[in-house]
Design an enzyme around this catalytic site. Structure first.
Site, PDB file in Angstrom:
ATOM      1  N   CYS A  91     -15.211  34.224 -41.245  1.00  0.00           N
ATOM      2  CA  CYS A  91     -13.862  33.834 -40.833  1.00  0.00           C
ATOM      3  C   CYS A  91     -13.112  33.220 -42.016  1.00  0.00           C
ATOM      4  O   CYS A  91     -12.748  33.918 -42.950  1.00  0.00           O
ATOM      5  CB  CYS A  91     -13.922  32.922 -39.613  1.00  0.00           C
ATOM      6  SG  CYS A  91     -12.324  32.831 -38.739  1.00  0.00           S
ATOM      7  N   HIS A 188     -17.282  36.162 -35.888  1.00  0.00           N
ATOM      8  CA  HIS A 188     -18.238  35.056 -35.954  1.00  0.00           C
ATOM      9  C   HIS A 188     -19.634  35.488 -35.469  1.00  0.00           C
ATOM     10  O   HIS A 188     -19.973  35.302 -34.302  1.00  0.00           O
ATOM     11  CB  HIS A 188     -17.757  33.889 -35.085  1.00  0.00           C
ATOM     12  CG  HIS A 188     -16.648  33.102 -35.691  1.00  0.00           C
ATOM     13  ND1 HIS A 188     -16.858  31.973 -36.449  1.00  0.00           N
ATOM     14  CD2 HIS A 188     -15.306  33.294 -35.652  1.00  0.00           C
ATOM     15  CE1 HIS A 188     -15.695  31.484 -36.854  1.00  0.00           C
ATOM     16  NE2 HIS A 188     -14.739  32.269 -36.392  1.00  0.00           N
ATOM     17  N   GLU A 190     -22.394  34.046 -35.881  1.00  0.00           N
ATOM     18  CA  GLU A 190     -23.185  32.887 -35.426  1.00  0.00           C
ATOM     19  C   GLU A 190     -22.937  32.570 -33.958  1.00  0.00           C
ATOM     20  O   GLU A 190     -23.724  31.846 -33.339  1.00  0.00           O
ATOM     21  CB  GLU A 190     -22.888  31.663 -36.314  1.00  0.00           C
ATOM     22  CG  GLU A 190     -21.644  30.872 -35.964  1.00  0.00           C
ATOM     23  CD  GLU A 190     -20.336  31.517 -36.390  1.00  0.00           C
ATOM     24  OE1 GLU A 190     -19.273  30.920 -36.138  1.00  0.00           O
ATOM     25  OE2 GLU A 190     -20.362  32.618 -36.998  1.00  0.00           O
TER      26      GLU A 190
END
Length: 214
Positions: A91, A188, A190
């Protein structure tokens, strides 16, 4: 086992550190750049907007910058590139890499509503198309779904960076320069792996495993 450096406070980076652990890495979170020296790679996490002056623009819709973080992350990028160590930007981290290599950003996307997260629904989800031969094409194929939570994006690309994926509206969703061990995603991963695995996206853990293989 590789050790990955993240600039920031550990308690604010749990999603990233847990994803690294699940992929088989150690990590160090610190605001002291000297702690990065023994590390094997750099992860640039998400966050606020980079100061537009860093890429030669006036404010055209950016959020308030964190000038200390901007300086620290740009210095870290230079160090790790010089050392030939891998870097993963996520990001804001993708945007920082692009700026560090001489690129520019779109400060407020015309289609930002398609990419922003909301308090009620969380991250947006949309399909992306991977560039043939890119690391994402190797991991997930030509077309797949990811999460989304941003209002800025890469515009003119920094030196050596190649598009790795784009959204239906043309927004770049990933960049790469495999020769310099650079990977970057606007989405993202994660928040798409482990306990945060989503049924409506691919498994983000593959991105971390690929990063650690560099």
């Amino acid at each position: 086992m590789k050790t990955i450096f993240l600039y920031g406070e550990e308690e604010k980076l749990t999603n990233y550190t847990q994803s690294l652990e699940a992929a088989g890495a150690r990590w160090i979170c610190s605001l002291d750049l000297e702690d990065s020296r023994p590390c094997d790679g750099l992860l640039l996490p998400g966050g606020g907007d980079i100061a537009p002056a860093r890429y030669g623009q006036e404010d055209r819709g950016s959020g308030p910058p964190d000038l200390v973080r901007d300086q620290a992350e740009l210095e870290l990028i230079a160090r790790f590139l010089q050392a030939g160590k891998p870097i993963l930007g996520i990001c804001r981290g993708m945007q920082a890499l692009n700026v560090a290599l001489g690129g520019t950003l779109i400060q407020d996307l015309p289609t930002a509503a398609d990419h922003k997260a909301s308090e009620e629904a969380g991250d947006s989800v949309h399909p992306v198309t991977a560039a043939p031969g890119s690391f994402l094409h190797k991991l997930y194929g030509a077309r797949f779904s990811v999460n989304s939570a941003h209002h800025q994006a890469a515009d003119r690309l920094g030196e050596g960076l190649l598009p790795a994926a784009q959204a239906p509206d043309g927004v770049l969703e990933a960049l790469e320069c495999l020769e310099r061990k650079i990977l970057a995603t606007q989405f993202h991963p994660e928040r798409m792996t482990g306990a945060r695995r989503r049924a409506d996206t691919v498994d983000g853990g593959a991105v971390f495993r690929f990063f650690l293989s560099l």
